[in-house]
Design an enzyme around this catalytic site. Structure first.
Site, mmCIF file in Angstrom:
data_model
loop_
_atom_site.group_PDB
_atom_site.id
_atom_site.type_symbol
_atom_site.label_atom_id
_atom_site.label_comp_id
_atom_site.label_asym_id
_atom_site.label_seq_id
_atom_site.Cartn_x
_atom_site.Cartn_y
_atom_site.Cartn_z
ATOM 1 N N ASP A 106 5.594 -7.126 -50.680
ATOM 2 C CA ASP A 106 6.111 -6.490 -51.712
ATOM 3 C C ASP A 106 5.949 -5.736 -53.287
ATOM 4 O OD1 ASP A 106 8.905 -6.498 -53.325
ATOM 5 O OD2 ASP A 106 9.128 -7.588 -53.433
ATOM 6 N N SER A 158 12.413 -4.868 -56.890
ATOM 7 C CA SER A 158 11.982 -6.043 -56.463
ATOM 8 C C SER A 158 14.109 -5.573 -55.769
ATOM 9 C CB SER A 158 11.497 -7.376 -57.312
ATOM 10 O OG SER A 158 12.603 -7.561 -58.195
ATOM 11 N N HIS A 217 21.082 -1.027 -62.036
ATOM 12 C CA HIS A 217 22.379 -1.764 -62.651
ATOM 13 C C HIS A 217 23.234 -0.578 -63.362
ATOM 14 C CE1 HIS A 217 20.193 -5.536 -61.153
ATOM 15 N NE2 HIS A 217 19.362 -5.216 -61.894
#
Length: 222
Positions: A106, A158, A217
């Site tokens: 990742d 992530s 977000h």
């Protein structure tokens, strides 16, 4: 317990003499002749195979031979290996087993362009990584844009990666869901928003949230 049940099933199969039945009061042993019909033999053999396979699975035995109906007691003991024997066999073969690892890196940037001066991974000495990449199956996973439910050209992070890995399909991130609702008009009929305004009945309705160009977000365009 499994071994005891297995031996009992094998003995019942080979002897065909005793069938135990139970009623509401106490067990009763009923003497019966050796199974003579195909149905009874098939049922007994199926139950025996199931019991022996359970035994084999528990101790990881590779195979167990089902004895013929005419097998005697010594032959029955011979085909049901003792626990110690199975464990010894397993121990001898365990040295040949090799672990398999699925590794998902990742955030591990990948680019083989030698002209890039800001690629720390490419510039570093990574003998283990080089060997793994050369000798083992590998692949690249899209981690940005439409591949992970984001707009074209939008980088992931992530959180996006963790939601996408293993999903088996594209999961649209909140950014895309809000954008889609605005385009289709569903945003303006969202009951969470419209009910709050209706309940206020002329009073002030305070709306607060995040304001950012990160587009994970929140998004300034919204």
């Amino acid at each position: 317990e499994t071994e005891a049940k297995t031996r009992l099933a094998v003995q019942a199969y080979t002897a065909g003499a005793s069938i135990v039945t139970a009623d509401a009061q106490e067990p009763e042993v009923v003497e019966s002749p050796k199974p003579s019909t195909t149905a009874i033999v098939a049922e007994t053999e199926a139950k025996t195979r199931l019991a022996m396979q359970t035994y084999a699975n528990e101790y990881k035995a590779s195979s167990i031979t089902i004895p013929p109906p005419e097998a005697n007691a010594s032959e029955v003991d011979a085909v049901v290996p003792e626990k110690e024997e199975v464990i010894a066999t397993e121990s001898e073969s365990s040295n040949t087993r090799k672990p398999i690892a699925l590794i998902i890196l990742d955030g591990w940037g990948y680019d083989e362009n030698p002209d890039l001066t800001d690629n720390a991974i490419l510039a570093a000495k990574t003998p283990t990584w080089d060997r793994l990449w050369k000798e083992y199956p590998k692949g690249l996973i899209g981690a940005s844009g439409p591949a992970v439910g984001l707009p074209e050209g939008q980088m992931g992070n992530s959180q996006v990666g963790h939601m996408a890995m293993g999903a088996g399909r594209v999961l649209y991130q909140d950014l895309m869901r809000v954008k889609k609702d605005i385009e289709t008009g569903d945003f303006y009929t969202n009951p969470v928003l419209t009910d709050a305004v209706d309940k206020a009945a002329g009073k002030a309705v305070h709306v607060f949230g995040l304001l950012s160009s990160g587009a994970i977000h929140s998004d300034t365009r919204h």
